[in-house]
Write a protein that holds these residues in place. Structure first.
Motif, PDB file in Angstrom:
ATOM      1  N   ASP A  39       0.824  -1.218   0.000  1.00 32.54           N
ATOM      2  CA  ASP A  39       0.000   0.000   0.000  1.00 32.54           C
ATOM      3  C   ASP A  39       0.856   1.266   0.000  1.00 32.54           C
ATOM      4  O   ASP A  39       0.627   2.199   0.773  1.00 32.54           O
ATOM      5  CB  ASP A  39      -0.936   0.008   1.211  1.00 32.54           C
ATOM      6  N   GLY A  40       1.878   1.265  -0.842  1.00 27.54           N
ATOM      7  CA  GLY A  40       2.730   2.444  -0.965  1.00 27.54           C
ATOM      8  C   GLY A  40       3.931   2.467  -0.042  1.00 27.54           C
ATOM      9  O   GLY A  40       4.840   3.285  -0.224  1.00 27.54           O
ATOM     10  N   PHE A  41       3.958   1.579   0.968  1.00 28.48           N
ATOM     11  CA  PHE A  41       5.114   1.521   1.877  1.00 28.48           C
ATOM     12  C   PHE A  41       6.160   0.577   1.300  1.00 28.48           C
ATOM     13  O   PHE A  41       5.869  -0.578   0.994  1.00 28.48           O
ATOM     14  CB  PHE A  41       4.686   1.039   3.262  1.00 28.48           C
ATOM     15  N   GLN A  42       7.389   1.056   1.165  1.00 25.85           N
ATOM     16  CA  GLN A  42       8.466   0.261   0.590  1.00 25.85           C
ATOM     17  C   GLN A  42       9.130  -0.560   1.699  1.00 25.85           C
ATOM     18  O   GLN A  42       9.995  -0.076   2.421  1.00 25.85           O
ATOM     19  CB  GLN A  42       9.507   1.167  -0.069  1.00 25.85           C
ATOM     20  N   ALA A  43       8.707  -1.819   1.841  1.00 29.14           N
ATOM     21  CA  ALA A  43       9.246  -2.675   2.894  1.00 29.14           C
ATOM     22  C   ALA A  43      10.650  -3.168   2.556  1.00 29.14           C
ATOM     23  O   ALA A  43      11.509  -3.290   3.436  1.00 29.14           O
ATOM     24  CB  ALA A  43       8.318  -3.866   3.127  1.00 29.14           C
ATOM     25  N   ILE A  44      10.874  -3.504   1.292  1.00 27.36           N
ATOM     26  CA  ILE A  44      12.196  -3.909   0.809  1.00 27.36           C
ATOM     27  C   ILE A  44      12.490  -3.109  -0.449  1.00 27.36           C
ATOM     28  O   ILE A  44      11.634  -2.982  -1.334  1.00 27.36           O
ATOM     29  CB  ILE A  44      12.265  -5.421   0.514  1.00 27.36           C
ATOM     30  N   ASN A  45      13.698  -2.574  -0.521  1.00 27.92           N
ATOM     31  CA  ASN A  45      14.047  -1.681  -1.617  1.00 27.92           C
ATOM     32  C   ASN A  45      15.333  -2.138  -2.301  1.00 27.92           C
ATOM     33  O   ASN A  45      16.435  -1.901  -1.814  1.00 27.92           O
ATOM     34  CB  ASN A  45      14.207  -0.248  -1.090  1.00 27.92           C
ATOM     35  N   LYS A  46      15.179  -2.869  -3.416  1.00 26.76           N
ATOM     36  CA  LYS A  46      16.322  -3.344  -4.206  1.00 26.76           C
ATOM     37  C   LYS A  46      17.351  -4.054  -3.329  1.00 26.76           C
ATOM     38  O   LYS A  46      18.544  -3.739  -3.345  1.00 26.76           O
ATOM     39  CB  LYS A  46      16.957  -2.198  -4.978  1.00 26.76           C
ATOM     40  N   LEU A  47      16.878  -5.020  -2.573  1.00 27.18           N
ATOM     41  CA  LEU A  47      17.724  -5.759  -1.638  1.00 27.18           C
ATOM     42  C   LEU A  47      18.577  -6.783  -2.378  1.00 27.18           C
ATOM     43  O   LEU A  47      18.085  -7.557  -3.190  1.00 27.18           O
ATOM     44  CB  LEU A  47      16.851  -6.470  -0.604  1.00 27.18           C
ATOM     45  N   ASN A  48      19.867  -6.783  -2.077  1.00 17.06           N
ATOM     46  CA  ASN A  48      20.801  -7.777  -2.597  1.00 17.06           C
ATOM     47  C   ASN A  48      21.430  -8.517  -1.422  1.00 17.06           C
ATOM     48  O   ASN A  48      21.969  -7.893  -0.509  1.00 17.06           O
ATOM     49  CB  ASN A  48      21.898  -7.115  -3.430  1.00 17.06           C
ATOM     50  N   LEU A  49      21.340  -9.839  -1.450  1.00 12.02           N
ATOM     51  CA  LEU A  49      21.856 -10.648  -0.348  1.00 12.02           C
ATOM     52  C   LEU A  49      22.324 -11.989  -0.883  1.00 12.02           C
ATOM     53  O   LEU A  49      21.635 -12.622  -1.685  1.00 12.02           O
ATOM     54  CB  LEU A  49      20.770 -10.869   0.709  1.00 12.02           C
ATOM     55  N   THR A  50      23.497 -12.427  -0.431  1.00  7.35           N
ATOM     56  CA  THR A  50      24.054 -13.715  -0.833  1.00  7.35           C
ATOM     57  C   THR A  50      24.435 -14.506   0.409  1.00  7.35           C
ATOM     58  O   THR A  50      25.137 -13.987   1.281  1.00  7.35           O
ATOM     59  CB  THR A  50      25.302 -13.528  -1.721  1.00  7.35           C
ATOM     60  N   ILE A  51      23.963 -15.763   0.500  1.00  8.66           N
ATOM     61  CA  ILE A  51      24.310 -16.647   1.608  1.00  8.66           C
ATOM     62  C   ILE A  51      25.023 -17.860   1.028  1.00  8.66           C
ATOM     63  O   ILE A  51      24.502 -18.541   0.149  1.00  8.66           O
ATOM     64  CB  ILE A  51      23.052 -17.114   2.380  1.00  8.66           C
ATOM     65  N   ASP A  52      26.220 -18.142   1.529  1.00  2.00           N
ATOM     66  CA  ASP A  52      26.987 -19.282   1.036  1.00  2.00           C
ATOM     67  C   ASP A  52      26.536 -20.580   1.691  1.00  2.00           C
ATOM     68  O   ASP A  52      25.964 -20.577   2.787  1.00  2.00           O
ATOM     69  CB  ASP A  52      28.486 -19.078   1.299  1.00  2.00           C
ATOM     70  N   ASP A  53      26.815 -21.684   1.036  1.00  2.00           N
ATOM     71  CA  ASP A  53      26.472 -22.998   1.564  1.00  2.00           C
ATOM     72  C   ASP A  53      27.264 -23.252   2.847  1.00  2.00           C
ATOM     73  O   ASP A  53      28.483 -23.083   2.892  1.00  2.00           O
ATOM     74  CB  ASP A  53      26.800 -24.072   0.524  1.00  2.00           C
ATOM     75  N   GLY A  54      26.564 -23.644   3.908  1.00  2.00           N
ATOM     76  CA  GLY A  54      27.212 -23.920   5.183  1.00  2.00           C
ATOM     77  C   GLY A  54      27.525 -22.692   6.011  1.00  2.00           C
ATOM     78  O   GLY A  54      28.201 -22.786   7.041  1.00  2.00           O
ATOM     79  N   GLU A  55      27.011 -21.536   5.616  1.00  2.00           N
ATOM     80  CA  GLU A  55      27.319 -20.285   6.310  1.00  2.00           C
ATOM     81  C   GLU A  55      26.353 -20.024   7.458  1.00  2.00           C
ATOM     82  O   GLU A  55      25.182 -20.383   7.412  1.00  2.00           O
ATOM     83  CB  GLU A  55      27.257 -19.118   5.324  1.00  2.00           C
ATOM     84  N   LEU A  56      26.860 -19.371   8.511  1.00  3.17           N
ATOM     85  CA  LEU A  56      26.028 -18.819   9.570  1.00  3.17           C
ATOM     86  C   LEU A  56      26.031 -17.305   9.400  1.00  3.17           C
ATOM     87  O   LEU A  56      27.065 -16.658   9.548  1.00  3.17           O
ATOM     88  CB  LEU A  56      26.574 -19.193  10.953  1.00  3.17           C
ATOM     89  N   ARG A  57      24.886 -16.741   9.052  1.00  2.00           N
ATOM     90  CA  ARG A  57      24.773 -15.302   8.821  1.00  2.00           C
ATOM     91  C   ARG A  57      23.792 -14.689   9.802  1.00  2.00           C
ATOM     92  O   ARG A  57      22.691 -15.223  10.009  1.00  2.00           O
ATOM     93  CB  ARG A  57      24.282 -15.037   7.397  1.00  2.00           C
ATOM     94  N   CYS A  58      24.172 -13.578  10.398  1.00  2.00           N
ATOM     95  CA  CYS A  58      23.276 -12.838  11.277  1.00  2.00           C
ATOM     96  C   CYS A  58      22.744 -11.621  10.528  1.00  2.00           C
ATOM     97  O   CYS A  58      23.508 -10.899   9.879  1.00  2.00           O
ATOM     98  CB  CYS A  58      24.003 -12.394  12.543  1.00  2.00           C
ATOM     99  N   ILE A  59      21.438 -11.399  10.631  1.00  2.00           N
ATOM    100  CA  ILE A  59      20.786 -10.244  10.028  1.00  2.00           C
ATOM    101  C   ILE A  59      20.273  -9.366  11.155  1.00  2.00           C
ATOM    102  O   ILE A  59      19.489  -9.820  11.994  1.00  2.00           O
ATOM    103  CB  ILE A  59      19.613 -10.653   9.122  1.00  2.00           C
ATOM    104  N   GLN A 115      15.746   0.365   6.159  1.00  2.00           N
ATOM    105  CA  GLN A 115      14.810   0.838   5.141  1.00  2.00           C
ATOM    106  C   GLN A 115      14.779  -0.081   3.918  1.00  2.00           C
ATOM    107  O   GLN A 115      14.707   0.371   2.776  1.00  2.00           O
ATOM    108  CB  GLN A 115      15.152   2.272   4.742  1.00  2.00           C
ATOM    109  N   GLY A 116      14.858  -1.384   4.187  1.00  2.00           N
ATOM    110  CA  GLY A 116      14.696  -2.374   3.135  1.00  2.00           C
ATOM    111  C   GLY A 116      15.902  -2.663   2.286  1.00  2.00           C
ATOM    112  O   GLY A 116      15.804  -3.417   1.307  1.00  2.00           O
ATOM    113  N   SER A 117      17.052  -2.111   2.641  1.00  2.00           N
ATOM    114  CA  SER A 117      18.276  -2.336   1.880  1.00  2.00           C
ATOM    115  C   SER A 117      19.416  -2.694   2.818  1.00  2.00           C
ATOM    116  O   SER A 117      19.323  -2.499   4.039  1.00  2.00           O
ATOM    117  CB  SER A 117      18.657  -1.085   1.068  1.00  2.00           C
ATOM    118  N   VAL A 118      20.505  -3.197   2.250  1.00  4.09           N
ATOM    119  CA  VAL A 118      21.692  -3.505   3.039  1.00  4.09           C
ATOM    120  C   VAL A 118      22.427  -2.201   3.340  1.00  4.09           C
ATOM    121  O   VAL A 118      22.875  -1.498   2.420  1.00  4.09           O
ATOM    122  CB  VAL A 118      22.620  -4.479   2.291  1.00  4.09           C
ATOM    123  N   LEU A 119      22.552  -1.900   4.620  1.00  4.35           N
ATOM    124  CA  LEU A 119      23.269  -0.698   5.049  1.00  4.35           C
ATOM    125  C   LEU A 119      24.751  -0.976   5.211  1.00  4.35           C
ATOM    126  O   LEU A 119      25.600  -0.153   4.846  1.00  4.35           O
ATOM    127  CB  LEU A 119      22.687  -0.192   6.368  1.00  4.35           C
TER     128      LEU A 119
END
Length: 281
Positions: free
Chosen positions: A42-62, A249-253
């Motif tokens: 409804d007009g709110f940009q929850a995710i904005n051109k998000l780029n994310l890569t997770i490797d096999d066997g990785e532990l990633r914190c968001i 704001q929906g992107s990687v800072l």
């Protein structure tokens, strides 16, 4: 010796959690790949051109403040939310945007929500049996005859999540932390390749947090599962973090080690306010 380490120090424990035949092709890239993903409500940009890569066997914190897009990101990965644009791939062959939620779960992506959802009137063992069963109706699941391999797998997971002493007790009498571990165990019964864990230590005691940190670290430690942890408790994140992604704001800072992101002025401003010079801790 740490309780989880004592209960699950054998390599074969992890063999029961590894998919028997994995359809995910990671020979030429990461296990999870998001490119230019955007989602609006409804007009709110929850995710904005998000780029994310997770490797096999990785532990990633968001990490990220409320409204940063963390939940929407997980909703998009699991098929609950369809993005307006972008790509989401599981390995190099599976376009998740063309799959339904059940298909994505079957493929090997498990998600644990913040509030544990276990069957409190059933025992720990019965909860794990139900999670593994092909027929998800309760009565057929509990009356089905288990193979020796299935029984072994259940008992290995019980030891792994530290609930062997409570294995035959009702799930309803477990502590909050123990219910969280049981739900992780229920996901492990489905042999996921990627585990998405949402705020696993909310409401836990310090001891439960330490045990949870050890459990999640070991799940990814053998390189047979990838684990993505979304968490607000920075002390917990620091105890497990290898690579940290900060959403805003929906992107990687920012992205990097915990020390790198905690000293980034942009991250300090987002978390602690423009006038604070303290680090994220």
């Amino acid at each position: 010796m740490n309780m989880f380490k004592a209960l699950a120090r054998r390599d074969q424990v992890f063999d029961f959690m590894t998919p028997e035949v994995s359809p995910v092709d990671v020979r030429h890239g990461p296990i999870l790949y998001l490119e230019d993903v955007s989602v609006s409500f409804d007009g709110f940009q929850a995710i904005n051109k998000l780029n994310l890569t997770i490797d096999d066997g990785e532990l990633r914190c968001i990490i990220g403040p409320n409204g940063a897009g963390k939940t929407t990101m997980m909703d998009t990965i699991t098929g609950k939310t369809r993005p307006d644009s972008g790509q989401v791939w599981f390995g190099s062959r599976h376009n998740l945007l063309r799959m339904s939620e059940p298909e994505i779960a079957t493929l090997g992506i498990g998600r644990k929500f913040q509030k544990p959802t276990v069957f409190e009137a059933l025992t720990v063992i019965e909860n794990l049996e139900l999670a593994m069963a092909a027929d998800k109706r309760v009565l057929p699941s509990l009356t089905a005859r288990l193979s020796s391999e299935q029984r072994d797998r259940i008992h290995e997971v019980v030891r792994l999540i530290g609930l062997k002493p409570a294995a035959h007790g009702l799930a309803g009498i477990l502590s909050h932390g123990q219910k969280q571990w049981l739900e992780i165990g229920m996901l492990l019964m489905q042999r996921p390749r990627l585990l998405l864990v949402d705020e696993p230590v909310a409401g836990m005691t310090e001891q439960e947090m330490e045990l949870t940190a050890d459990l999640l670290t070991r799940l990814a430690g053998k390189g047979r599962q990838s684990v993505v942890v979304v968490e607000h408790d920075m002390g917990f994140v620091r105890s497990i973090a290898r690579q940290v992604t900060v959403l805003h704001q929906g992107s990687v800072l920012a992205e990097g080690t915990m020390d790198q992101v905690s000293s980034d002025p942009r991250v300090v401003e987002v978390y602690l306010g423009e006038e604070s010079g303290a680090e994220v801790a």
